[in-house]
Design a protein around this motif. Structure first.
Motif, PDB file in Angstrom:
ATOM      1  N   PRO A  48      -0.227  11.169 -15.271  1.00 25.97           N
ATOM      2  CA  PRO A  48       1.211  11.061 -15.567  1.00 25.97           C
ATOM      3  C   PRO A  48       2.112  10.897 -14.351  1.00 25.97           C
ATOM      4  N   PRO A  49       1.898  11.632 -13.241  1.00 22.23           N
ATOM      5  CA  PRO A  49       2.795  11.412 -12.088  1.00 22.23           C
ATOM      6  C   PRO A  49       2.731   9.985 -11.551  1.00 22.23           C
ATOM      7  N   HIS A  50       1.532   9.397 -11.536  1.00 18.95           N
ATOM      8  CA  HIS A  50       1.419   8.034 -11.022  1.00 18.95           C
ATOM      9  C   HIS A  50       1.871   7.000 -12.055  1.00 18.95           C
ATOM     10  N   GLN A  51       1.837   7.367 -13.339  1.00 19.29           N
ATOM     11  CA  GLN A  51       2.470   6.504 -14.336  1.00 19.29           C
ATOM     12  C   GLN A  51       3.974   6.454 -14.091  1.00 19.29           C
ATOM     13  N   ALA A  52       4.542   7.597 -13.754  1.00 17.78           N
ATOM     14  CA  ALA A  52       5.980   7.644 -13.435  1.00 17.78           C
ATOM     15  C   ALA A  52       6.274   6.819 -12.186  1.00 17.78           C
ATOM     16  N   ASP A  53       5.372   6.871 -11.194  1.00 11.02           N
ATOM     17  CA  ASP A  53       5.544   6.055  -9.986  1.00 11.02           C
ATOM     18  C   ASP A  53       5.507   4.570 -10.335  1.00 11.02           C
ATOM     19  N   GLN A  79      -7.169   1.645  -9.351  1.00 15.71           N
ATOM     20  CA  GLN A  79      -6.113   0.937 -10.075  1.00 15.71           C
ATOM     21  C   GLN A  79      -4.872   0.783  -9.222  1.00 15.71           C
ATOM     22  N   ARG A  80      -4.551   1.771  -8.428  1.00 11.56           N
ATOM     23  CA  ARG A  80      -3.376   1.684  -7.559  1.00 11.56           C
ATOM     24  C   ARG A  80      -3.567   0.650  -6.455  1.00 11.56           C
ATOM     25  N   VAL A  81      -4.799   0.527  -5.963  1.00 12.34           N
ATOM     26  CA  VAL A  81      -5.088  -0.492  -4.950  1.00 12.34           C
ATOM     27  C   VAL A  81      -4.971  -1.895  -5.547  1.00 12.34           C
ATOM     28  N   LEU A  82      -5.473  -2.076  -6.762  1.00 14.76           N
ATOM     29  CA  LEU A  82      -5.385  -3.389  -7.407  1.00 14.76           C
ATOM     30  C   LEU A  82      -3.929  -3.741  -7.735  1.00 14.76           C
ATOM     31  N   LEU A  83      -3.131  -2.726  -8.054  1.00 13.69           N
ATOM     32  CA  LEU A  83      -1.699  -2.971  -8.240  1.00 13.69           C
ATOM     33  C   LEU A  83      -1.075  -3.400  -6.913  1.00 13.69           C
ATOM     34  N   ALA A  84      -1.475  -2.767  -5.825  1.00 10.56           N
ATOM     35  CA  ALA A  84      -0.963  -3.162  -4.511  1.00 10.56           C
ATOM     36  C   ALA A  84      -1.323  -4.616  -4.212  1.00 10.56           C
ATOM     37  N   ARG A  85      -2.535  -5.015  -4.582  1.00 10.48           N
ATOM     38  CA  ARG A  85      -2.937  -6.417  -4.371  1.00 10.48           C
ATOM     39  C   ARG A  85      -2.022  -7.357  -5.151  1.00 10.48           C
ATOM     40  N   ALA A  86      -1.711  -7.000  -6.395  1.00  5.05           N
ATOM     41  CA  ALA A  86      -0.818  -7.839  -7.197  1.00  5.05           C
ATOM     42  C   ALA A  86       0.579  -7.889  -6.592  1.00  5.05           C
ATOM     43  N   LEU A  87       1.051  -6.755  -6.078  1.00  2.00           N
ATOM     44  CA  LEU A  87       2.378  -6.715  -5.461  1.00  2.00           C
ATOM     45  C   LEU A  87       2.416  -7.546  -4.179  1.00  2.00           C
ATOM     46  N   ALA A  88       1.305  -7.584  -3.448  1.00  2.00           N
ATOM     47  CA  ALA A  88       1.263  -8.287  -2.169  1.00  2.00           C
ATOM     48  C   ALA A  88       1.467  -9.789  -2.332  1.00  2.00           C
ATOM     49  N   LEU A  93       0.826  -1.209   0.000  1.00  2.00           N
ATOM     50  CA  LEU A  93       0.000   0.000   0.000  1.00  2.00           C
ATOM     51  C   LEU A  93       0.863   1.262   0.000  1.00  2.00           C
ATOM     52  N   ARG A  94       1.947   1.232   0.729  1.00  2.00           N
ATOM     53  CA  ARG A  94       2.828   2.404   0.748  1.00  2.00           C
ATOM     54  C   ARG A  94       3.540   2.566  -0.596  1.00  2.00           C
ATOM     55  N   ALA A  95       3.907   1.449  -1.216  1.00  2.00           N
ATOM     56  CA  ALA A  95       4.609   1.510  -2.503  1.00  2.00           C
ATOM     57  C   ALA A  95       3.740   2.119  -3.594  1.00  2.00           C
ATOM     58  N   THR A  96       2.415   1.899  -3.511  1.00  2.00           N
ATOM     59  CA  THR A  96       1.490   2.439  -4.510  1.00  2.00           C
ATOM     60  C   THR A  96       0.820   3.730  -4.030  1.00  2.00           C
TER      61      THR A  96
END
Length: 257
Positions: A175-180, A149-158, A127-130
Protein backbone atom coordinates in the motif's frame (compact mmCIF):
# COMPACT_ATOMS: atom_id res chain seq x y z
CA UNK A 1 -14.31 26.49 -23.97
CA UNK A 2 -10.95 24.77 -24.46
CA UNK A 3 -10.97 21.80 -26.84
CA UNK A 4 -8.64 19.12 -25.47
CA UNK A 5 -6.49 17.22 -27.94
CA UNK A 6 -6.50 13.45 -28.26
CA UNK A 7 -3.43 11.40 -27.40
CA UNK A 8 -4.81 8.02 -28.48
CA UNK A 9 -7.88 7.10 -30.46
CA UNK A 10 -9.30 3.90 -31.92
CA UNK A 11 -11.78 3.31 -34.70
CA UNK A 12 -13.64 0.00 -35.10
CA UNK A 13 -10.84 -1.89 -33.37
CA UNK A 14 -11.10 -5.68 -33.50
CA UNK A 15 -8.65 -8.25 -32.17
CA UNK A 16 -8.70 -12.04 -32.04
CA UNK A 17 -6.42 -14.45 -30.20
CA UNK A 18 -6.22 -18.05 -31.47
CA UNK A 19 -9.30 -17.38 -33.57
CA UNK A 20 -11.32 -16.16 -30.60
CA UNK A 21 -12.65 -12.58 -30.77
CA UNK A 22 -11.27 -10.58 -27.85
CA UNK A 23 -11.99 -6.97 -28.86
CA UNK A 24 -15.19 -6.14 -30.73
CA UNK A 25 -15.40 -2.80 -32.51
CA UNK A 26 -13.71 -0.61 -29.89
CA UNK A 27 -14.30 3.14 -30.30
CA UNK A 28 -12.15 5.02 -27.85
CA UNK A 29 -10.68 8.49 -27.36
CA UNK A 30 -8.00 9.18 -24.73
CA UNK A 31 -7.55 12.85 -23.87
CA UNK A 32 -4.08 14.36 -23.77
CA UNK A 33 -2.46 15.09 -20.41
CA UNK A 34 -4.98 13.11 -18.37
CA UNK A 35 -4.95 9.82 -16.51
CA UNK A 36 -7.40 7.29 -17.91
CA UNK A 37 -8.02 4.06 -16.01
CA UNK A 38 -9.47 0.97 -17.66
CA UNK A 39 -11.55 -1.37 -15.52
CA UNK A 40 -13.78 -4.37 -16.02
CA UNK A 41 -14.20 -8.00 -14.95
CA UNK A 42 -11.71 -10.71 -15.85
CA UNK A 43 -11.86 -11.56 -19.55
CA UNK A 44 -13.21 -8.15 -20.55
CA UNK A 45 -10.28 -7.55 -22.93
CA UNK A 46 -8.49 -4.86 -20.93
CA UNK A 47 -4.94 -6.16 -21.39
CA UNK A 48 -5.54 -6.96 -25.05
CA UNK A 49 -6.77 -3.42 -25.62
CA UNK A 50 -3.64 -2.03 -23.98
CA UNK A 51 -1.38 -4.22 -26.13
CA UNK A 52 -3.24 -3.10 -29.25
CA UNK A 53 -2.80 0.55 -28.25
CA UNK A 54 0.92 -0.14 -27.82
CA UNK A 55 1.13 -1.86 -31.21
CA UNK A 56 2.13 -5.16 -29.59
CA UNK A 57 -0.71 -7.29 -30.99
CA UNK A 58 -2.09 -7.42 -34.54
CA UNK A 59 -5.55 -5.92 -34.94
CA UNK A 60 -8.01 -4.75 -37.55
CA UNK A 61 -9.39 -1.24 -37.54
CA UNK A 62 -7.35 1.81 -36.59
CA UNK A 63 -5.26 3.09 -33.69
CA UNK A 64 -4.21 6.73 -33.86
CA UNK A 65 -1.31 8.19 -31.86
CA UNK A 66 -1.72 11.99 -31.78
CA UNK A 67 -4.00 11.60 -34.81
CA UNK A 68 -1.38 9.63 -36.78
CA UNK A 69 -2.14 6.05 -37.80
CA UNK A 70 0.01 4.02 -35.41
CA UNK A 71 1.15 1.69 -38.19
CA UNK A 72 2.59 4.66 -40.11
CA UNK A 73 4.75 5.88 -37.20
CA UNK A 74 8.36 4.61 -37.51
CA UNK A 75 9.27 2.20 -34.70
CA UNK A 76 11.94 4.44 -33.15
CA UNK A 77 9.65 7.46 -33.15
CA UNK A 78 6.83 5.35 -31.71
CA UNK A 79 9.15 4.16 -28.92
CA UNK A 80 10.04 7.76 -28.10
CA UNK A 81 6.41 8.85 -27.80
CA UNK A 82 4.77 5.72 -26.35
CA UNK A 83 6.13 3.95 -23.27
CA UNK A 84 4.88 0.55 -22.12
CA UNK A 85 4.86 -1.28 -18.79
CA UNK A 86 3.15 -4.67 -19.07
CA UNK A 87 2.34 -7.51 -16.72
CA UNK A 88 5.28 -9.80 -15.86
CA UNK A 89 7.65 -7.78 -18.02
CA UNK A 90 10.68 -9.77 -19.16
CA UNK A 91 14.14 -8.53 -18.23
CA UNK A 92 17.38 -10.38 -17.68
CA UNK A 93 17.93 -11.19 -14.01
CA UNK A 94 21.67 -10.76 -14.57
CA UNK A 95 21.39 -7.10 -15.54
CA UNK A 96 22.00 -4.47 -12.91
CA UNK A 97 19.11 -2.25 -11.91
CA UNK A 98 20.95 0.70 -13.47
CA UNK A 99 21.32 -1.10 -16.80
CA UNK A 100 17.66 -2.19 -16.82
CA UNK A 101 16.49 1.38 -16.41
CA UNK A 102 19.02 2.61 -18.99
CA UNK A 103 17.22 0.39 -21.52
CA UNK A 104 14.46 2.98 -21.42
CA UNK A 105 16.82 5.46 -23.05
CA UNK A 106 17.53 3.31 -26.14
CA UNK A 107 14.85 5.05 -28.29
CA UNK A 108 16.73 8.32 -27.81
CA UNK A 109 20.21 6.99 -28.60
CA UNK A 110 22.02 6.57 -31.89
CA UNK A 111 22.93 3.03 -32.92
CA UNK A 112 25.71 1.67 -30.65
CA UNK A 113 26.21 5.11 -29.08
CA UNK A 114 27.27 5.29 -25.43
CA UNK A 115 24.74 6.79 -23.00
CA UNK A 116 25.02 10.56 -22.78
CA UNK A 117 25.20 12.70 -19.67
CA UNK A 118 21.50 13.43 -20.17
CA UNK A 119 20.73 9.69 -20.29
CA UNK A 120 22.51 9.23 -16.96
CA UNK A 121 20.62 12.14 -15.44
CA UNK A 122 17.25 10.83 -16.63
CA UNK A 123 17.97 7.32 -15.30
CA UNK A 124 18.98 8.69 -11.91
CA UNK A 125 15.82 10.80 -11.75
CA UNK A 126 13.63 7.78 -12.62
CA UNK A 127 15.32 5.57 -10.02
CA UNK A 128 14.92 8.21 -7.33
CA UNK A 129 11.28 8.81 -8.28
CA UNK A 130 10.50 5.10 -7.78
CA UNK A 131 12.68 4.87 -4.66
CA UNK A 132 14.95 2.32 -6.36
CA UNK A 133 18.14 4.40 -6.36
CA UNK A 134 19.77 2.47 -3.51
CA UNK A 135 19.60 -0.77 -5.52
CA UNK A 136 21.17 0.58 -8.69
CA UNK A 137 24.20 -1.75 -8.48
CA UNK A 138 22.21 -4.87 -7.60
CA UNK A 139 21.09 -7.39 -10.19
CA UNK A 140 17.42 -7.60 -11.03
CA UNK A 141 17.38 -11.23 -9.89
CA UNK A 142 18.23 -10.17 -6.33
CA UNK A 143 15.06 -8.12 -5.94
CA UNK A 144 11.65 -9.00 -4.54
CA UNK A 145 8.59 -8.86 -6.78
CA UNK A 146 7.63 -5.40 -5.52
CA UNK A 147 11.16 -4.06 -5.88
CA UNK A 148 11.38 -5.46 -9.40
CA UNK A 149 8.09 -3.77 -10.33
CA UNK A 150 9.43 -0.42 -9.17
CA UNK A 151 12.55 -0.85 -11.30
CA UNK A 152 10.46 -1.69 -14.38
CA UNK A 153 8.34 1.40 -13.69
CA UNK A 154 11.56 3.42 -13.56
CA UNK A 155 12.51 1.99 -16.96
CA UNK A 156 9.16 3.11 -18.38
CA UNK A 157 9.60 6.57 -16.86
CA UNK A 158 13.12 6.87 -18.29
CA UNK A 159 11.69 6.87 -21.81
CA UNK A 160 10.15 10.28 -21.05
CA UNK A 161 7.35 9.47 -23.49
CA UNK A 162 4.32 11.73 -23.74
CA UNK A 163 2.04 8.68 -23.51
CA UNK A 164 2.59 6.02 -20.82
CA UNK A 165 0.64 2.76 -20.96
CA UNK A 166 0.66 0.54 -17.85
CA UNK A 167 -1.02 -2.85 -17.50
CA UNK A 168 -1.48 -3.78 -13.83
CA UNK A 169 1.34 -1.52 -12.59
CA UNK A 170 0.42 -2.09 -8.94
CA UNK A 171 1.17 -5.82 -9.02
CA UNK A 172 3.31 -6.79 -6.01
CA UNK A 173 3.35 -3.25 -4.62
CA UNK A 174 2.44 -2.80 -0.97
CA UNK A 175 0.00 0.00 0.00
CA UNK A 176 2.66 2.66 0.73
CA UNK A 177 4.26 2.13 -2.67
CA UNK A 178 0.85 2.09 -4.33
CA UNK A 179 0.39 5.55 -2.83
CA UNK A 180 3.81 6.54 -4.20
CA UNK A 181 2.74 5.29 -7.64
CA UNK A 182 -0.42 7.38 -7.44
CA UNK A 183 1.61 10.46 -6.58
CA UNK A 184 3.95 9.76 -9.50
CA UNK A 185 1.05 9.47 -11.95
CA UNK A 186 -0.44 12.74 -10.75
CA UNK A 187 2.96 14.38 -11.17
CA UNK A 188 3.19 13.06 -14.74
CA UNK A 189 -0.22 14.38 -15.75
CA UNK A 190 0.60 17.75 -14.20
CA UNK A 191 3.45 17.83 -16.74
CA UNK A 192 0.98 17.03 -19.58
CA UNK A 193 1.94 13.36 -19.88
CA UNK A 194 -0.96 11.09 -20.84
CA UNK A 195 -1.27 8.01 -18.62
CA UNK A 196 -3.44 4.98 -19.38
CA UNK A 197 -3.58 2.15 -16.85
CA UNK A 198 -5.40 -1.12 -16.39
CA UNK A 199 -6.14 -1.66 -12.71
CA UNK A 200 -7.91 -4.41 -10.78
CA UNK A 201 -8.09 -2.07 -7.78
CA UNK A 202 -11.29 -0.19 -8.62
CA UNK A 203 -10.81 2.16 -5.67
CA UNK A 204 -7.39 3.19 -6.98
CA UNK A 205 -8.74 3.47 -10.53
CA UNK A 206 -11.32 5.99 -9.30
CA UNK A 207 -8.48 8.42 -8.56
CA UNK A 208 -7.98 8.85 -12.32
CA UNK A 209 -9.42 11.70 -14.37
CA UNK A 210 -11.31 9.47 -16.80
CA UNK A 211 -12.44 5.87 -16.81
CA UNK A 212 -13.07 3.30 -19.52
CA UNK A 213 -15.40 0.49 -18.45
CA UNK A 214 -15.15 -2.76 -20.42
CA UNK A 215 -17.15 -5.94 -20.62
CA UNK A 216 -16.95 -8.90 -23.03
CA UNK A 217 -14.53 -7.19 -25.40
CA UNK A 218 -16.47 -3.96 -25.67
CA UNK A 219 -16.33 -0.49 -24.15
CA UNK A 220 -19.64 -0.07 -22.36
CA UNK A 221 -18.89 3.36 -20.93
CA UNK A 222 -16.28 6.10 -21.02
CA UNK A 223 -16.49 9.17 -18.83
CA UNK A 224 -15.00 11.14 -15.99
CA UNK A 225 -14.37 9.24 -12.78
CA UNK A 226 -16.52 11.65 -10.77
CA UNK A 227 -19.54 11.19 -13.05
CA UNK A 228 -22.39 9.21 -11.44
CA UNK A 229 -22.98 7.53 -14.82
CA UNK A 230 -19.44 6.12 -14.62
CA UNK A 231 -20.14 4.77 -11.14
CA UNK A 232 -23.32 3.08 -12.33
CA UNK A 233 -21.48 1.49 -15.27
CA UNK A 234 -18.73 0.14 -13.00
CA UNK A 235 -21.24 -1.29 -10.53
CA UNK A 236 -23.17 -2.93 -13.39
CA UNK A 237 -20.20 -4.74 -14.99
CA UNK A 238 -19.28 -6.12 -11.58
CA UNK A 239 -22.87 -7.38 -11.18
CA UNK A 240 -23.56 -4.89 -8.41
CA UNK A 241 -21.16 -6.74 -6.11
CA UNK A 242 -19.55 -3.38 -5.33
CA UNK A 243 -20.96 0.05 -4.54
CA UNK A 244 -19.17 3.35 -5.15
CA UNK A 245 -19.43 5.97 -2.43
CA UNK A 246 -17.61 9.11 -1.41
CA UNK A 247 -15.58 8.78 1.77
CA UNK A 248 -13.56 11.65 3.22
CA UNK A 249 -13.60 13.43 -0.13
CA UNK A 250 -12.55 10.40 -2.22
CA UNK A 251 -14.49 7.89 -4.28
CA UNK A 252 -14.16 4.35 -2.94
CA UNK A 253 -15.47 0.96 -4.12
CA UNK A 254 -17.02 -1.01 -1.28
CA UNK A 255 -17.74 -4.76 -1.67
CA UNK A 256 -21.36 -5.72 -1.09
CA UNK A 257 -22.00 -8.84 0.94
Amino acid sequence: MTIQSTALRTRDLHLSLSGHPVLRGIELSIRTGRWTSIVGPNGAGKSSLMKALAGLLPYSGKVFLSERDLTSVPHKQRAQHLSWLGQSEAASDDLSVWDVVMLGRIPHQDWLAAPSAQDHEVVETALRATQAWDWRARSLGQLSGGERQRVLLARALAVQAKVLLMDEPLANLDPPHQADWLEQVQCLTSQHTTVVSVLHEVGMALHADDMVVMQAGRVVHQGECADPATHRAVEAVFEHRIAIHKLEGQWVAIPKI
